[in-house]
Design a protein around this motif. Structure first.
Motif, PDB file in Angstrom:
ATOM      1  N   LYS A   1       0.872  -1.160   0.049  1.00 19.65           N
ATOM      2  CA  LYS A   1       0.028  -0.019  -0.003  1.00 19.65           C
ATOM      3  C   LYS A   1       0.834   1.228  -0.151  1.00 19.65           C
ATOM      4  CE  LYS A   1      -4.402  -1.006   1.826  1.00 19.65           C
ATOM      5  NZ  LYS A   1      -5.081  -1.466   3.028  1.00 19.65           N
ATOM      6  N   ASN A   2       1.799   1.199   0.779  1.00 17.48           N
ATOM      7  CA  ASN A   2       2.850   2.221   0.914  1.00 17.48           C
ATOM      8  C   ASN A   2       3.726   2.595  -0.507  1.00 17.48           C
ATOM      9  OD1 ASN A   2       2.301   2.519   3.535  1.00 17.48           O
ATOM     10  ND2 ASN A   2       4.408   1.563   4.216  1.00 17.48           N
ATOM     11  N   TYR A   3       3.599   1.564  -1.272  1.00 18.61           N
ATOM     12  CA  TYR A   3       4.361   1.929  -2.550  1.00 18.61           C
ATOM     13  C   TYR A   3       3.626   1.769  -3.725  1.00 18.61           C
ATOM     14  CZ  TYR A   3       8.730   1.638   0.105  1.00 18.61           C
ATOM     15  OH  TYR A   3       9.513   1.842   1.394  1.00 18.61           O
ATOM     16  N   ASP A   4       2.161   2.032  -3.473  1.00 18.66           N
ATOM     17  CA  ASP A   4       1.257   1.986  -4.477  1.00 18.66           C
ATOM     18  C   ASP A   4       1.043   0.952  -5.175  1.00 18.66           C
ATOM     19  OD1 ASP A   4       0.886   4.817  -3.942  1.00 18.66           O
ATOM     20  OD2 ASP A   4       2.632   5.185  -4.917  1.00 18.66           O
TER      21      ASP A   4
ATOM     22  N   LEU B   1      11.815   9.306 -11.737  1.00 17.50           N
ATOM     23  CA  LEU B   1      12.865   9.603 -10.796  1.00 17.50           C
ATOM     24  C   LEU B   1      12.261  10.119  -9.658  1.00 17.50           C
ATOM     25  CD1 LEU B   1      16.009  10.068 -10.656  1.00 17.50           C
ATOM     26  CD2 LEU B   1      15.595  12.377 -11.361  1.00 17.50           C
ATOM     27  N   GLU B   2      11.514  11.194  -9.634  1.00 18.55           N
ATOM     28  CA  GLU B   2      10.826  11.846  -8.581  1.00 18.55           C
ATOM     29  C   GLU B   2      10.179  10.713  -7.596  1.00 18.55           C
ATOM     30  OE1 GLU B   2      10.960  14.866  -7.373  1.00 18.55           O
ATOM     31  OE2 GLU B   2      11.929  15.656  -9.467  1.00 18.55           O
ATOM     32  N   GLU B   3       9.504   9.685  -8.064  1.00 20.53           N
ATOM     33  CA  GLU B   3       8.611   8.674  -7.588  1.00 20.53           C
ATOM     34  C   GLU B   3       9.634   8.023  -6.673  1.00 20.53           C
ATOM     35  OE1 GLU B   3       5.633   6.063  -9.444  1.00 20.53           O
ATOM     36  OE2 GLU B   3       7.335   4.788  -8.859  1.00 20.53           O
ATOM     37  N   THR B   4      10.723   7.521  -7.373  1.00 23.27           N
ATOM     38  CA  THR B   4      11.935   6.615  -6.656  1.00 23.27           C
ATOM     39  C   THR B   4      12.621   7.385  -5.416  1.00 23.27           C
ATOM     40  OG1 THR B   4      12.209   5.531  -8.997  1.00 23.27           O
ATOM     41  CG2 THR B   4      13.630   5.034  -7.137  1.00 23.27           C
ATOM     42  N   LEU B   5      12.746   8.638  -5.891  1.00 24.49           N
ATOM     43  CA  LEU B   5      13.521   9.343  -4.816  1.00 24.49           C
ATOM     44  C   LEU B   5      12.756   9.477  -3.497  1.00 24.49           C
ATOM     45  CD1 LEU B   5      15.782  11.808  -6.843  1.00 24.49           C
ATOM     46  CD2 LEU B   5      16.486   9.620  -5.983  1.00 24.49           C
ATOM     47  N   ASN B   6      11.379   9.593  -3.842  1.00 24.88           N
ATOM     48  CA  ASN B   6      10.392   9.997  -2.959  1.00 24.88           C
ATOM     49  C   ASN B   6      10.307   8.869  -1.803  1.00 24.88           C
ATOM     50  OD1 ASN B   6       8.785  11.848  -1.681  1.00 24.88           O
ATOM     51  ND2 ASN B   6       6.871  10.682  -2.539  1.00 24.88           N
ATOM     52  N   TYR B   7      10.468   7.525  -2.360  1.00 19.05           N
ATOM     53  CA  TYR B   7      10.510   6.229  -1.506  1.00 19.05           C
ATOM     54  C   TYR B   7      11.541   6.172  -0.709  1.00 19.05           C
ATOM     55  CZ  TYR B   7       6.666   4.613  -4.726  1.00 19.05           C
ATOM     56  OH  TYR B   7       5.401   4.512  -5.401  1.00 19.05           O
TER      57      TYR B   7
END
Lengths: 210, 330
Positions: free
Chosen positions: B150-153, B201-207
């Motif tokens: 859930k945390n990782y969509d 990239l934004e998504e990965t860095l956000n994780y």
């Protein structure tokens, strides 16, 4: 002036119904550095392969205006890939890989920062940045008219990226080579290109659904 | 978090706990050349690094500079012909091979570089949970996995898919979930953003940010200075196997005059948005370097001393370190 023109290109993989490219037109002049920006999975690399003649199974028309294409042995549209290590024959030393394309002068080797001792090395003995210099020189055969650069500095550090682009741009200007710079790095593309197009804008018949 | 450290006397000073302390690490390889002649290839030399809880430390170096080997050294998965020297302390304990084997995949986890690391013949659920025999325990892990998904969509039905049925982005999120399943304290992300477009990239860095906000220590290994600047607290610059500078990420801003080492400045100024400036020369292979500064051949500030000794990494301010004979203070 020579111009590479792709008119109303359509492409889908054999056996599938989903179009990846549809009704796409793009052109590149021999004195032009043009940027192409698009998302991962949007079909940028497929378009590169079509433009360079690696992918023949497409709809539409690909032609080069005012170019004498009698020379069937050499492809005047050269494609440079993101991963140079995958494009070098691992059983050949670097010298052999270069010689296959053209006889490179010492002067050019030096300009590209290639040490003579590297010529006797195997591809796995060089770093990604070093190999990419070879793959660029290899594509710069005197007969080359167009370069399709598919994310060629993505894997390199910022200092090496500047070195490679400055060299490539000055050489392209000297020899009148048109370059299509394919990248998702907007800052880079804006810095080095005369004109920038977005894949979404020219591939407008396709709505992405990733 | 080190960023929010408060030095005023009235407040309680909360110093984040050091998770990992690496000092004087060297990694070398034995090779056989020309028959039975044995040579030693030094790849990583004299490496110092601290990682605190809730902190993202980026290790920035060009491809082939040996930065991934550090990850392998921490996890204890260096190949057999390698030699590791130096000391690592994890959570107050000496991190030896036995402890590494105990902790890896548990308290210390790796996010691998490529989505190819997923087993193509195994459903996602099984790969994330791992091999657990006890049925009760497995059920618990399954619940945990659904929470993490859930945390990782990721939708719950991803569990029953095979890797080839996932998009690139989903596969990457599965890798992140896999690394989080045993609630690690230290996460090593080895080049998690290769050739990603801006959105991914934004998504990965956000994780990675979320992980740090949960109090985990994150080591981000990358060649992409822009990614490192966007997400990390501290950046260690790798050059020919040596760390040449460790600086706070906030100093990678403006015209870069708070950066110390000439190479770090070159790297910063080579970015298109910072001038796209040209600096000549290539990084020497570690084997080519003898008794001189590793940056000597390219340096414009060098003095006589630089030509015959390689400087040590010295601390010039709290957590800020530099390996240079000339630049010795901020």
């Amino acid at each position: 002036m020579v111009e590479l023109k792709a008119n109303k290109i359509g492409f889908r993989y054999g056996g599938t119904k989903k179009w990846i490219l549809k009704n796409l037109s793009i052109s590149l002049k021999d004195n032009q550095v043009k940027g192409l920006i698009g998302e991962s999975g949007g079909g940028k690399s497929t378009l590169c392969k079509i433009l360079a003649g690696y992918e023949g199974n497409f709809e539409g028309e690909l032609k080069i205006d005012k170019l004498n294409t009698n020379d069937s042995k050499f492809n005047q549209v050269q494609l440079i890939f993101q991963h140079p290590e995958r494009t070098m024959n691992p059983k050949w030393k670097m010298k052999q890989s270069l010689d296959e394309s053209w006889e490179v002068s010492d002067d050019i080797l030096e300009k590209f920062g290639i040490k003579k001792s590297w010529l006797n090395r195997w591809p796995n003995e060089l770093s990604g940045g070093e190999l990419q210099r070879f793959s660029i020189i290899r594509a710069l055969n005197p007969k080359t008219k167009f370069l399709i650069a598919d994310e060629i500095t993505t894997m390199l550090d910022a200092v090496t990226q500047v070195q490679i682009w400055k060299l490539l741009l000055s050489m392209a200007k000297e020899r009148k080579i048109g370059i299509l710079v394919v990248s998702h790095d907007k800052e880079l593309v804006n810095e080095i290109c005369d004109e920038v197009v977005y894949l979404d804008d020219i591939n407008h018949d396709i709505k992405y659904n990733l | 978090m080190s960023k929010n450290r408060n030095n005023s006397d009235d407040d309680i000073i909360e110093v984040p706990k050091t998770l990992l302390n690496v000092s004087n690490i060297s990694i070398s390889f034995f090779q056989y050349t020309q028959g039975l002649r044995k040579t030693v290839l030094n790849v990583v030399e004299d490496l110092d690094l601290d990682v605190h809880e809730g902190e993202i430390v980026a290790i920035l170096g060009s491809s082939g500079s040996g930065k991934s080997l550090l990850a392998h050294a921490i996890l204890g998965i260096l190949p057999g012909n390698s030699l590791l020297k130096g000391e690592m302390i994890y959570d107050g304990k000496i991190l030896d091979q036995k402890l590494k084997e105990e902790l890896r995949g548990d308290e210390i986890s790796l996010i691998p570089q490529s989505v190819d690391s997923l087993d193509p013949l195994m459903k996602v659920g099984g790969q994330v949970i791992g091999d657990i025999e006890d049925e009760k325990e497995r059920e618990e892990k399954r619940k945990e996995m659904i929470k993490i998904f859930k945390n990782y969509d990721l939708r719950e039905d991803v569990i029953d898919l095979y890797p080839f049925q996932l998009s690139g982005g989903m596969a990457r999120r599965v890798l992140f979930s896999t690394s989080m399943i045993n609630d690690p304290k230290l996460i090593i992300a080895d080049e998690p953003t290769p050739g990603l477009d801006e959105k991914s990239l934004e998504e990965t860095l956000n994780y990675l940010k979320i992980m740090a906000n949960e109090g985990k220590g994150v080591i981000l290994i990358t060649h992409d200075i822009q990614a490192a600047v966007k997400v990390s607290d501290k950046i260690a610059i790798f050059y020919s196997g040596y760390v040449i500078e460790i600086n706070e990420t906030k100093n990678f801003s403006g015209n870069g005059d708070k950066l110390l080492h000439p190479y770090t400045r070159a790297l910063y100024k080579a970015l298109p948005q910072n001038g796209f400036q040209l600096f000549e020369g290539t990084q020497p292979m570690n084997i080519d370097i003898q008794d001189k500064c590793i940056y000597y051949d390219r340096c414009s500030q060098s003095v006589e001393k630089c030509g015959h000794s390689n400087p040590d990494l010295v601390e010039v301010d709290d957590g800020i370190k530099i390996r240079c004979h000339v630049v010795r203070k901020i």
